[in-house]
Design a protein around this motif. Structure first.
Motif, short mmCIF file in Angstrom:
data_model
loop_
_atom_site.label_atom_id
_atom_site.label_comp_id
_atom_site.label_asym_id
_atom_site.label_seq_id
_atom_site.Cartn_x
_atom_site.Cartn_y
_atom_site.Cartn_z
N SER A 152 9.61 87.09 -18.67
CA SER A 152 9.80 88.52 -18.38
C SER A 152 8.46 89.18 -18.08
CB SER A 152 10.48 89.23 -19.55
OG SER A 152 9.61 89.26 -20.67
N GLU A 153 8.53 90.35 -17.47
CA GLU A 153 7.36 91.16 -17.22
C GLU A 153 7.55 92.51 -17.91
OE1 GLU A 153 6.34 91.56 -13.10
OE2 GLU A 153 6.17 89.40 -12.83
N PHE A 154 6.47 93.06 -18.40
CA PHE A 154 6.54 94.34 -19.07
C PHE A 154 5.17 95.00 -19.07
CE2 PHE A 154 5.68 91.03 -22.09
CZ PHE A 154 4.73 91.53 -22.95
N GLY A 155 5.18 96.30 -19.27
CA GLY A 155 3.95 97.05 -19.31
C GLY A 155 3.53 97.36 -20.73
N VAL A 156 2.26 97.58 -20.90
CA VAL A 156 1.71 97.99 -22.19
C VAL A 156 0.70 99.10 -21.91
CG1 VAL A 156 0.32 97.31 -24.19
CG2 VAL A 156 1.99 95.71 -23.24
#
Length: 108
Positions: free
Chosen positions: A81-85
């Protein structure tokens, strides 16, 4: 014959001009770079199985007291998965010392 001499001469002039027009190899590091490294290190510690694939400096913001906040958005990829922080690096405004680092996960 004149055409044969003219072609190398034009080439040499262009190369010389491009050498003078080339940007300087010495660039000053942006003021936020130090805090960007802190943000990426904290994200890497928090998400050891993810890779940081993108980085954006969002700016400097006022924080409580004599502090300022350097804000970054990192994009990570890991475990399918890809996600922002969003990383907030709280800094003492007058000394530049890091006081706190806060991470907030941003899911699309």
């Amino acid at each position: 014959m004149a055409n044969m001499i003219r072609t190398p001469l034009i080439y040499m002039i262009l190369v010389a001009f491009m050498g003078f027009a080339a940007p300087s190899a010495v660039h000053a590091e942006p003021s936020y770079a130090k805090y960007g490294r802190v943000a990426m290190q904290e994200a890497a510690n928090q998400y050891p199985d993810a890779d940081i694939i993108d980085y954006k400096y969002e700016g400097r913001f006022a924080a409580a007291g004599s502090n300022s906040e350097e804000r970054f958005r990192l994009w990570l990829r890991g475990a399918g998965s890809e996600f922002g922080v969003r990383v907030r690096v709280i800094v003492t405004a007058d000394t530049g010392d890091v006081r706190d680092v806060q991470l907030e996960e941003i899911r699309p």
